[in-house]
Scaffold this motif. Sequence first.
Motif, short mmCIF file in Angstrom:
data_model
loop_
_atom_site.label_atom_id
_atom_site.label_comp_id
_atom_site.label_asym_id
_atom_site.label_seq_id
_atom_site.Cartn_x
_atom_site.Cartn_y
_atom_site.Cartn_z
N LYS A 26 -21.49 92.10 -1.88
CA LYS A 26 -21.59 91.97 -3.33
C LYS A 26 -22.92 91.35 -3.74
O LYS A 26 -23.54 91.75 -4.73
CB LYS A 26 -20.43 91.13 -3.88
CG LYS A 26 -19.09 91.82 -3.86
CD LYS A 26 -17.99 90.91 -4.40
CE LYS A 26 -16.63 91.59 -4.37
NZ LYS A 26 -15.56 90.69 -4.87
N LYS A 27 -23.36 90.37 -2.96
CA LYS A 27 -24.64 89.71 -3.23
C LYS A 27 -25.79 90.70 -3.08
O LYS A 27 -26.73 90.70 -3.88
CB LYS A 27 -24.82 88.53 -2.27
CG LYS A 27 -26.05 87.69 -2.54
CD LYS A 27 -26.11 86.50 -1.59
CE LYS A 27 -27.33 85.64 -1.88
NZ LYS A 27 -27.41 84.46 -0.96
N ILE A 28 -25.71 91.54 -2.07
CA ILE A 28 -26.74 92.56 -1.85
C ILE A 28 -26.76 93.56 -3.00
O ILE A 28 -27.83 93.93 -3.51
CB ILE A 28 -26.51 93.29 -0.51
CG1 ILE A 28 -26.72 92.33 0.65
CG2 ILE A 28 -27.44 94.49 -0.38
CD1 ILE A 28 -26.30 92.89 2.00
N ILE A 29 -25.59 94.01 -3.42
CA ILE A 29 -25.49 94.98 -4.51
C ILE A 29 -26.08 94.41 -5.80
O ILE A 29 -26.84 95.09 -6.51
CB ILE A 29 -24.02 95.40 -4.75
CG1 ILE A 29 -23.51 96.26 -3.59
CG2 ILE A 29 -23.86 96.13 -6.07
CD1 ILE A 29 -24.19 97.61 -3.49
N GLU A 30 -25.77 93.17 -6.09
CA GLU A 30 -26.30 92.55 -7.30
C GLU A 30 -27.81 92.41 -7.22
O GLU A 30 -28.52 92.65 -8.20
CB GLU A 30 -25.65 91.17 -7.49
CG GLU A 30 -26.04 90.47 -8.79
CD GLU A 30 -25.72 91.28 -10.03
OE1 GLU A 30 -26.48 91.17 -11.02
OE2 GLU A 30 -24.72 92.02 -10.02
N ALA A 31 -28.31 92.04 -6.06
CA ALA A 31 -29.76 91.94 -5.86
C ALA A 31 -30.42 93.30 -6.01
O ALA A 31 -31.51 93.43 -6.60
CB ALA A 31 -30.05 91.36 -4.48
N ALA A 32 -29.77 94.34 -5.48
CA ALA A 32 -30.32 95.70 -5.57
C ALA A 32 -30.37 96.17 -7.02
O ALA A 32 -31.34 96.81 -7.44
CB ALA A 32 -29.48 96.65 -4.72
N ARG A 33 -29.33 95.89 -7.78
CA ARG A 33 -29.31 96.24 -9.20
C ARG A 33 -30.53 95.66 -9.91
O ARG A 33 -31.22 96.35 -10.66
CB ARG A 33 -28.04 95.72 -9.88
CG ARG A 33 -26.78 96.51 -9.62
CD ARG A 33 -25.62 95.85 -10.36
NE ARG A 33 -24.37 96.49 -10.10
CZ ARG A 33 -23.90 97.56 -10.77
NH1 ARG A 33 -24.60 98.06 -11.76
NH2 ARG A 33 -22.72 98.08 -10.47
N ALA B 151 -33.36 94.58 -8.58
CA ALA B 151 -34.60 95.13 -8.04
C ALA B 151 -34.87 96.53 -8.58
O ALA B 151 -35.99 96.85 -8.99
CB ALA B 151 -34.54 95.16 -6.51
N PHE B 152 -33.82 97.37 -8.60
CA PHE B 152 -33.99 98.73 -9.10
C PHE B 152 -34.34 98.73 -10.59
O PHE B 152 -35.17 99.53 -11.04
CB PHE B 152 -32.72 99.55 -8.86
CG PHE B 152 -32.47 99.89 -7.42
CD1 PHE B 152 -33.50 100.33 -6.61
CD2 PHE B 152 -31.19 99.76 -6.86
CE1 PHE B 152 -33.28 100.65 -5.27
CE2 PHE B 152 -30.96 100.07 -5.54
CZ PHE B 152 -32.00 100.51 -4.73
N LYS B 153 -33.72 97.85 -11.34
CA LYS B 153 -34.00 97.78 -12.77
C LYS B 153 -35.39 97.22 -13.04
O LYS B 153 -36.04 97.59 -14.03
CB LYS B 153 -32.95 96.94 -13.49
CG LYS B 153 -33.06 97.01 -15.01
CD LYS B 153 -31.91 96.31 -15.71
CE LYS B 153 -32.07 96.41 -17.22
NZ LYS B 153 -30.97 95.72 -17.93
N LYS B 154 -35.86 96.35 -12.18
CA LYS B 154 -37.18 95.74 -12.38
C LYS B 154 -38.30 96.70 -12.03
O LYS B 154 -39.30 96.81 -12.76
CB LYS B 154 -37.30 94.48 -11.52
CG LYS B 154 -38.63 93.76 -11.67
CD LYS B 154 -38.68 92.51 -10.80
CE LYS B 154 -40.02 91.80 -10.94
NZ LYS B 154 -40.09 90.59 -10.06
N GLU B 155 -38.15 97.44 -10.93
CA GLU B 155 -39.25 98.27 -10.45
C GLU B 155 -38.93 99.75 -10.34
O GLU B 155 -39.81 100.56 -10.08
CB GLU B 155 -39.72 97.76 -9.09
CG GLU B 155 -40.22 96.32 -9.11
CD GLU B 155 -41.01 95.98 -7.87
OE1 GLU B 155 -41.94 96.72 -7.53
OE2 GLU B 155 -40.68 94.97 -7.24
N GLY B 156 -37.66 100.11 -10.53
CA GLY B 156 -37.28 101.50 -10.35
C GLY B 156 -37.00 101.80 -8.89
O GLY B 156 -37.41 101.06 -8.00
N TYR B 157 -36.30 102.91 -8.65
CA TYR B 157 -35.94 103.27 -7.29
C TYR B 157 -37.17 103.51 -6.42
O TYR B 157 -37.27 103.01 -5.29
CB TYR B 157 -35.07 104.54 -7.30
CG TYR B 157 -34.76 105.07 -5.91
CD1 TYR B 157 -33.69 104.56 -5.19
CD2 TYR B 157 -35.55 106.06 -5.34
CE1 TYR B 157 -33.41 105.03 -3.91
CE2 TYR B 157 -35.28 106.54 -4.06
CZ TYR B 157 -34.22 106.01 -3.36
OH TYR B 157 -33.95 106.47 -2.09
N ALA B 158 -38.14 104.27 -6.93
CA ALA B 158 -39.30 104.67 -6.14
C ALA B 158 -40.11 103.49 -5.61
O ALA B 158 -40.60 103.52 -4.48
CB ALA B 158 -40.18 105.60 -6.96
#
Length: 204
Positions: A10-17, A19-26
């Motif tokens: 869950k911690k990883i998923i929240e961190a990924a959310r 990160a993706f929102k900050k910089e985008g997937y690419a």
Amino acid sequence: MQVLKEEVRKKIIEAARKAFKKEGYAKSSIRKIAVQAEMSSGNLYRYYKNKEALFEEIVRPSYEIYQAELEKMKKKYEQREAEKERTPKYYSQIEAELIQFFKLKRDEMNLLFNYSEGSQFASAEQELERLTYEVTQDIFMTGKGKERLTHLEKSEAKLIARYLIHGIADLLNSTENQLEFEQLIDTHLLIYSTGLKAVTEENR
């Protein structure tokens, strides 16, 4: 032990959310996500083999519902000739469930529409824009009493469809306040409907 692993996931998923929102997937990476999750990249790889797997876990459930709603819209759109119902009111009823879904799954749809470039989900926004363009053309033909549209009218339909879908994409990313977001979406749809009615009735 299983509970502990689930908490880490869950911690990883929240961190990924974030990160993706900050910089985008690419532009995101496992290293950046690991920093956000306050763990080593090696530890993160024990849970997810790459950032694609992480992004998919976050958006896949909502994307599948989104695809199902699009399919529902397409089927109703294809029935338009038999039903003899090609009015903005009819299509607004078709789209109501989809818009409600956007309100309920705003975070996931924001990632799909605004931050998925470079991923397998990058075409999500374009898919809805294409369908909306087809629907808008159909409404134009009915509103103007025509069987075929001119090049100019097709361009107007494309412009209006683009305004609607790009506007939704912008609104998904516009405010953290959910109530404000829902009000803005409703206002946006009202402007779309009003503009569509004005254009289709012009020079009728």
